[in-house]
Motif scaffolding. Structure first.
Motif, PDB file in Angstrom:
ATOM      1  N   LYS A  49       0.767  -1.291   0.013  1.00  0.00           N
ATOM      2  CA  LYS A  49      -0.071  -0.069  -0.008  1.00  0.00           C
ATOM      3  C   LYS A  49       0.923   1.204  -0.059  1.00  0.00           C
ATOM      4  N   ALA A  95      -5.601 -10.998  -4.533  1.00  0.00           N
ATOM      5  CA  ALA A  95      -6.702 -10.894  -3.944  1.00  0.00           C
ATOM      6  C   ALA A  95      -7.112  -9.331  -3.960  1.00  0.00           C
ATOM      7  N   GLY A 141      -8.597  -5.883  -2.100  1.00  0.00           N
ATOM      8  CA  GLY A 141      -9.154  -5.174  -0.913  1.00  0.00           C
ATOM      9  C   GLY A 141      -9.780  -3.854  -1.747  1.00  0.00           C
ATOM     10  N   GLY A 176      -8.979  -3.287  -4.844  1.00  0.00           N
ATOM     11  CA  GLY A 176      -8.823  -3.714  -5.872  1.00  0.00           C
ATOM     12  C   GLY A 176      -7.880  -3.110  -6.799  1.00  0.00           C
ATOM     13  N   GLY A 177      -7.116  -2.162  -6.203  1.00  0.00           N
ATOM     14  CA  GLY A 177      -6.184  -1.313  -6.967  1.00  0.00           C
ATOM     15  C   GLY A 177      -5.122  -2.073  -7.491  1.00  0.00           C
ATOM     16  N   GLY A 232      -7.213  -6.606   5.218  1.00  0.00           N
ATOM     17  CA  GLY A 232      -6.875  -5.839   4.066  1.00  0.00           C
ATOM     18  C   GLY A 232      -7.578  -6.337   2.869  1.00  0.00           C
ATOM     19  N   ILE A 233      -7.956  -7.376   2.811  1.00  0.00           N
ATOM     20  CA  ILE A 233      -8.677  -7.915   1.538  1.00  0.00           C
ATOM     21  C   ILE A 233     -10.162  -8.645   1.748  1.00  0.00           C
ATOM     22  N   SER A 254      -2.962 -12.455   3.703  1.00  0.00           N
ATOM     23  CA  SER A 254      -3.241 -12.197   2.295  1.00  0.00           C
ATOM     24  C   SER A 254      -2.293 -12.862   1.449  1.00  0.00           C
ATOM     25  N   CYS A 294       2.054  -9.366  -0.010  1.00  0.00           N
ATOM     26  CA  CYS A 294       1.471  -8.302   0.227  1.00  0.00           C
ATOM     27  C   CYS A 294       2.299  -7.535   1.659  1.00  0.00           C
TER      28      CYS A 294
HETATM   29  N1  PMP Z   1      -3.192  -7.267   1.287  1.00  0.00           N
HETATM   30  C1  PMP Z   1      -2.940  -6.505   2.500  1.00  0.00           C
HETATM   31  C2  PMP Z   1      -2.226  -7.022   3.710  1.00  0.00           C
HETATM   32  C3  PMP Z   1      -3.352  -5.237   2.372  1.00  0.00           C
HETATM   33  O1  PMP Z   1      -3.283  -4.290   3.369  1.00  0.00           O
HETATM   34  C4  PMP Z   1      -4.101  -4.922   1.344  1.00  0.00           C
HETATM   35  C5  PMP Z   1      -4.883  -3.487   1.062  1.00  0.00           C
HETATM   36  N2  PMP Z   1      -6.265  -3.051   1.687  1.00  0.00           N
HETATM   37  C6  PMP Z   1      -4.447  -5.760   0.236  1.00  0.00           C
HETATM   38  C7  PMP Z   1      -3.624  -7.102   0.421  1.00  0.00           C
HETATM   39  C8  PMP Z   1      -5.084  -5.664  -1.060  1.00  0.00           C
HETATM   40  O2  PMP Z   1      -4.896  -4.610  -2.046  1.00  0.00           O
HETATM   41  P1  PMP Z   1      -5.579  -3.614  -2.734  1.00  0.00           P
HETATM   42  O3  PMP Z   1      -6.245  -2.592  -1.905  1.00  0.00           O
HETATM   43  O4  PMP Z   1      -4.701  -2.917  -3.899  1.00  0.00           O
HETATM   44  O5  PMP Z   1      -6.739  -4.490  -3.460  1.00  0.00           O
END
Ligand code: PMP
Length: 340
Positions: free
Chosen positions: A47, A181, A183, A185-186, A233-234, A277, A307
């Motif tokens: 992030k 996965a 969160g 979706g970025g 986070g997801i 995640s 992640c």
């Molecule tokens: N894994 C973790 C530990 C996260 O904090 C996040 C962010 N929310 C993600 C995966 C998912 O990333 P994104 O927000 O880009 O979908």
């Protein structure tokens, strides 16, 4: 020699993360599985990329002035990234977070000088949800901007312009599949769009945890969730602006148990300490690899995202009492220690 050039400022440290072949997952899939080491970012997670892109975007539009404040609702990692970038750029940070996230993330945010506001976890439709609370706080705070990571597409742009070209270069243009996965979706949408721009035959797979609605959406066109997950986070229940138009070719659903199994194996067999995640992503990458092998592709190359660091979850994933309270298996080396 593969050595990175020096950076003129600390923000240059975000991104350009290493890529590593994961031996156990590769053996399990019968092809090559690669992990993008996003835990190597300064804030310890993927992030940091979104945080930097969102703040740069607000600056470029003149919304963020010197001494201003960045407000965000987050499961924690985006907040950590924002706090670091905001410190480097001379802004204050206010972070709203559900109070069921790991204590390590809360302590880290306070240590980084963010103002932390904890709210009870609730449905997105509830006005007290952390996302809505953060929007209101931004509106009420003079000189503040709302980062709005879920619907601000500067988030996925960080992956279109950063993560995807990095993967393409690191894999020398030989990449058959990518999965992770969502969160916000970025990551999945941005890497998906970025990789398809290089080669539209790269298969993009969403790996969804239980309790999220996207698996059913991409499989059957309906946002519907089953079960639950403790992964932080997801797990998304709606099509965020970042997910709009995401080029998802296929989808997998992975349980916490399967994800934890890979977290344990990567730790014990390969010396990587990761969050859940990442384990769920690796389980999805193994499924994608097997799918490509079954279709007769020669030695497929599959990439996924590692992640964040497991050091962020010592009080949860690596804590036998916590795991037991969630009905999840305890890592065997911790269970042994408990018994002695
Ligand atoms: N894994 C973790 C530990 C996260 O904090 C996040 C962010 N929310 C993600 C995966 C998912 O990333 P994104 O927000 O880009 O979908």
């Amino acid at each position: 020699m593969n050595i990175t050039r020096p950076f003129a400022d600390t923000l240059g440290l975000i991104g350009n993360t290493p890529l590593v072949r994961l031996a156990g997952p590769s053996a399990a899939a019968g092809c090559d599985i690669w992990g993008k080491c996003e835990f190597a970012n300064p804030g310890g997670s993927v992030k940091d990329r979104a945080a930097l892109a969102i703040i740069r975007d607000a600056e470029s539009r003149g919304e963020l002035q010197p001494g201003g404040t960045v407000v965000e609702g987050t499961a924690g990692n985006t907040g950590i990234g924002i706090a670091l970038v905001a410190n480097a750029r001379g802004y204050k940070t206010i972070i709203v977070m559900p109070d069921n996230q790991s204590k390590e993330k809360m302590d880290t945010l306070r240590a980084l000088s963010a103002k932390l506001v904890l709210v009870p976890p609730t449905k997105f439709s509830n006005p007290g949800h952390f996302v809505h609370t953060s929007r209101r706080l931004a509106e009420e705070t003079p000189g503040a901007v709302w980062a709005n990571q879920f619907d601000n597409i500067a988030n996925r742009r960080a992956h279109i312009e950063g993560t995807a070209p990095e993967l393409w270069e690191q894999m020398a243009g030989r990449i058959d599949g990518f999965t992770c996965a969502a969160g916000t979706g970025g990551t999945i949408a941005g890497v998906g769009l970025g990789l398809k721009a290089f080669d539209e035959n790269i298969r993009i797979a969403l790996t969804d945890p239980h309790g999220a609605a996207l698996y059913n959406y991409y499989a059957h066109g309906e946002l519907a969730a089953e079960g639950s997950s403790v992964a932080e986070g997801i797990g998304q229940g709606r099509i965020t602006a970042n997910l709009e138009g995401a080029p998802i070719d296929t989808q997998f659903r992975i349980s916490d148990e399967e994800g934890l199994d890979w977290v344990a194996r990567l730790l014990r067999e390969e010396g990587l300490c990761l969050g859940l995640s990442s384990g769920i992503n690796v389980a999805g990458a193994v499924m994608l690899g097997k799918q490509l092998v079954a279709e007769g592709r020669k030695q497929p190359q599959v990439a996924t995202i590692l992640c964040d660091t497991g050091f962020r979850y010592l009080s949860t994933l690596y804590n036998p009492a916590w795991l037991t309270s969630k009905g999840l298996p305890v890592f065997d080396w911790l269970a042994d220690e408990d018994a002695s």
